[in-house]
Enzyme design. Structure first.
Site, mmCIF file in Angstrom:
data_model
loop_
_atom_site.group_PDB
_atom_site.id
_atom_site.type_symbol
_atom_site.label_atom_id
_atom_site.label_comp_id
_atom_site.label_asym_id
_atom_site.label_seq_id
_atom_site.Cartn_x
_atom_site.Cartn_y
_atom_site.Cartn_z
ATOM 1 N N MET A 31 -11.159 4.805 2.564
ATOM 2 C CA MET A 31 -11.177 5.735 3.699
ATOM 3 C C MET A 31 -9.922 6.598 3.644
ATOM 4 O O MET A 31 -9.465 7.132 4.660
ATOM 5 C CB MET A 31 -11.273 4.965 5.017
ATOM 6 N N HIS A 38 -4.872 0.222 -2.570
ATOM 7 C CA HIS A 38 -5.962 0.986 -3.200
ATOM 8 C C HIS A 38 -5.662 1.193 -4.687
ATOM 9 O O HIS A 38 -6.544 1.108 -5.534
ATOM 10 C CB HIS A 38 -6.097 2.380 -2.562
HETATM 11 O O1 PAF Z 1 -12.369 -0.938 3.247
HETATM 12 C C1 PAF Z 1 -12.588 0.265 3.550
HETATM 13 O O2 PAF Z 1 -11.714 1.125 3.448
HETATM 14 C C2 PAF Z 1 -13.956 0.659 4.073
HETATM 15 O O3 PAF Z 1 -14.486 -0.308 4.905
HETATM 16 C C3 PAF Z 1 -14.953 1.033 2.950
HETATM 17 C C4 PAF Z 1 -15.286 -0.140 2.062
HETATM 18 C C5 PAF Z 1 -14.378 2.171 2.125
HETATM 19 C C6 PAF Z 1 -16.267 1.521 3.584
HETATM 20 O O4 PAF Z 1 -16.067 2.622 4.403
#
Ligand code: PAF
Length: 280
Positions: A31, A38
């Site tokens: 997101m 990430h």
């Molecule tokens: O973990 C996240 O950032 C969100 O829940 C995801 C998996 C991108 C789904 O919107």
């Protein structure tokens, strides 16, 4: 190779059609507000030599509270710079109206584990998560997809959906990345101010204490932790529960062979933080 940026479904499809026939695609759904957590997913994906696609989409369907959605941090320019540095092959940044056009009405619902832990307090949250993840799987058709263990229940439910619906995507869970104090990295940490950041760091410090305890009953671990967290200033607890890592069920006793994990959601200065910790 230059990072491709696709902001629409046709542009994404065009780029996917241009891939070599046997090139495997790795998907990292996010997101945005990219942090080292990430980037750990991205690194793993790149290391596997997959064509690495990162999606940035703040999914409205998984927010049960409009204010929380509006408050969700975003920093697109910085995200793009960071992801380019990691040689991500393609970044997909759709608009909400593309993923959920007017009249959209189809959602995924898991009926056993979606209403416990986070799901108990965030109505329809996991339905929103599973819906967007399935849509991304169908659109991108990746070979593998990467998710962080910080959102352990989310990872569990995605694995469950893939198994239940015979979806041919390999799900890879990556251990939680923590800062030097043990605070689990999260986009929401950006919203923590001053003393609240200090208090948030106490979550992990308290988790680590349990390793040295010799309790027989799960309830006793939970009571002990709740008391310690409160003493550390973490007094706005949404839930704290010990559960089985493999089944997500709630055992009463500590038995050999059971893999246990403690799960927490706590508000610190109005910011909701979640974390989990492997007990054995
Ligand atoms: O973990 C996240 O950032 C969100 O829940 C995801 C998996 C991108 C789904 O919107």
């Amino acid at each position: 190779m230059q990072t491709i940026i696709a902001r629409s479904l046709p542009s994404l499809k065009k780029n996917l059609n241009n891939l070599k026939k046997n090139q495997k695609v790795g998907l990292v759904p996010t997101m945005g507000c990219i942090h080292d957590g990430h980037l750990a997913l991205v690194k793993k994906c790149k290391k596997s030599k997959y064509f690495t696609i990162v999606t940035i989409f703040v999914n409205p369907a998984q927010f049960n509270n409009q204010k929380d959605l509006e408050k969700y941090p975003s920093q697109e320019k910085k995200d793009l710079e960071m992801l380019k540095q990691y040689n991500v092959d393609l970044i997909f940044i759709p608009k909400a109206r593309q993923m959920y056009p007017a009249g959209y009405s189809t959602y995924i619902k898991e009926i056993t584990f979606s209403d416990v832990l986070c799901g108990k307090h965030r109505k329809n949250h996991f339905s929103g998560v599973l819906t967007i993840v399935l849509k991304l799987f169908l659109i991108v058709q990746p070979y593998a997809a990467f998710f962080g263990e910080k959102d352990f229940q989310q990872l569990f439910l995605i694995k469950k959906m893939v198994k239940d619906l015979n979806i041919g995507v390999k799900i890879i869970g990556i251990p939680t990345v923590r800062d030097s104090y043990g605070l689990a990295l999260s986009s929401r940490n950006k919203l923590l101010k001053g003393r609240d950041l200090e208090i948030a760091k106490k979550i992990y410090l308290n988790f680590k204490k349990i390793r040295y305890l010799n309790y027989k009953h799960i309830k006793d671990i939970e009571l002990y932790l709740k008391k310690e967290l409160k003493n550390s200033g973490l007094n706005n607890l949404e839930y704290l529960e010990v559960r089985d890592s493999n089944s997500l069920n709630k055992p009463k006793h500590i038995r050999n062979g059971k893999k246990l994990r403690v799960f927490i959601a706590v508000y610190v200065g109005g910011v909701r933080l979640i974390d989990n910790y492997k007990l054995n």
